[in-house]
Design an enzyme around this catalytic site. Sequence first.
Site, PDB file in Angstrom:
ATOM      1  N   HIS A 146     -13.278   6.771  -9.068  1.00  0.00           N
ATOM      2  CA  HIS A 146     -12.705   5.737  -9.672  1.00  0.00           C
ATOM      3  C   HIS A 146     -13.058   5.630 -11.048  1.00  0.00           C
ATOM      4  O   HIS A 146     -14.246   5.608 -11.551  1.00  0.00           O
ATOM      5  CB  HIS A 146     -13.033   4.433  -9.023  1.00  0.00           C
ATOM      6  CG  HIS A 146     -12.328   3.264  -8.988  1.00  0.00           C
ATOM      7  ND1 HIS A 146     -10.800   3.416  -9.264  1.00  0.00           N
ATOM      8  CD2 HIS A 146     -12.147   2.143  -8.308  1.00  0.00           C
ATOM      9  CE1 HIS A 146     -10.273   2.305  -9.126  1.00  0.00           C
ATOM     10  NE2 HIS A 146     -11.151   1.401  -8.706  1.00  0.00           N
ATOM     11  N   GLU A 270       8.066  -0.833  14.113  1.00  0.00           N
ATOM     12  CA  GLU A 270       9.450  -0.085  13.670  1.00  0.00           C
ATOM     13  C   GLU A 270       9.053   0.805  12.339  1.00  0.00           C
ATOM     14  O   GLU A 270       9.035   1.894  12.171  1.00  0.00           O
ATOM     15  CB  GLU A 270      10.300  -0.644  13.666  1.00  0.00           C
ATOM     16  CG  GLU A 270      11.623   0.064  13.420  1.00  0.00           C
ATOM     17  CD  GLU A 270      12.926  -0.416  13.302  1.00  0.00           C
ATOM     18  OE1 GLU A 270      13.124  -1.570  14.259  1.00  0.00           O
ATOM     19  OE2 GLU A 270      14.171  -0.103  12.812  1.00  0.00           O
TER      20      GLU A 270
END
Length: 374
Positions: A146, A270
Amino acid sequence: MYTNMVSGPIFLIENPSLLGNVMQKIQIDSESETVIERSDYPPEKIRQIMANEIVAVLGYGVQGRGQSLNMKDNGVNVIIGQRENSKSWDLAVKDGWVPGKTLFPMEEAAAKGTIIQYLLSDAGQKEQWPKLLPHLTKGKALYFSHGFSIVYKDQTHVIPPADIDVILVAPKGSGTSVRRLFLEGKGINSSYAIFQDATGKAYDRARSLGIAIGSGYLFETTFQKEVFSDLTGERGVLMGAIYGLWLAQYEVLRANGHSASESFNETVEEATQSLYPLIAENGMDWMYANCSTTAQRGALDWFKKFHDASKPVFEELYRSVADGSETRRTLESNSHPDYRKNLEVELKEIADSEMWRAGAAVRALRPERANDKK
Ligand SMILES: NC(=O)c1ccc[n+]([C@@H]2O[C@H](COP(=O)([O-])OP(=O)(O)OC[C@H]3O[C@@H](n4cnc5c(N)ncnc54)[C@H](OP(=O)(O)O)[C@@H]3O)[C@@H](O)[C@H]2O)c1
């Protein structure tokens, strides 16, 4: 108003010039990027580059664990530096690292390593820096996943000596996926960057380690671009924004009399079970072209409204990343003595919320899980 900012074709072409190798190039309109693939750094080449290196991975958290195990499997000479009497130390022992041989207290490992992978939490990196600094002797490499500690040096005080390499490989995903995908023969994409090349070996060190930790391919960035995009992404579409959107839709459905399971199914289940895997495979452009005409009309009309509503929030977020406010907040909150306790209260609130209790119930009904219980 919504405007389409990015258009035009993307081509993969070969670039024979770089380092004498044939490397892939991505061309998007007038911009081109070179990509490093596994075939550019095959195992023999990695072992050759790493022949005289001892890679000391400091920190056995999610990244330290995933990256070190993959490097070991790729034949790299790896040792672990981890504070003793901790769960992470015990986990390292369980994973096969041997105290006194391949597992050491952090400073001992740092003294032995020629490449130091600094994989403590970002707040931990700031705290432990004064203890690490004496071990960063001439010719070593300091590796990050990072850009945080280096880019926000005014706040972290992480300023490496000039006679070492400072390199970065940042997997674009969780450390858990770094290991899991590697074991499945797949790979996570990572970015890489060079902040200092004191030895002339920084590029080879970064690229070979990038492939050795299990990356599928590597794209080049800078420490600043990595940290700005990463902090924006996780606060935005990857975690913060997506949960904000899900929650808002769930609440509206519930307020209008929909059941918890219907609301959760239409909002999360979904998406994650059906649409996201298809989008991952083929893109959202394909998804738009391959849904019902009813869904298509609605999505084409409404995405612009959501875009226009959220863009100012993303702009505010980017400013807050670029001016260091997000870093200040992260360091202040994560360095607090009550950090864990306070965090657990916030996380429990989410876990106890109706939406995620509904989520647990809905997930338990998936046929493969229902079968597990039988
Ligand atoms: N999480 C990700 O998936 C991800 C993805 C890409 C990049 N990164 C970057 O990778 C680096 C490592 O992140 P991570 O998520 O793997 O970290 P993490 O899971 O939070 O790991 C923490 C490690 O740091 C040690 N540590 C924390 N505070 C410490 C302190 N004050 N003194 C000594 N040791 C301390 C922990 O030891 P104990 O167990 O003893 O506390 C543990 O070994 C960070 O720069 C992060 O931004 C992370």
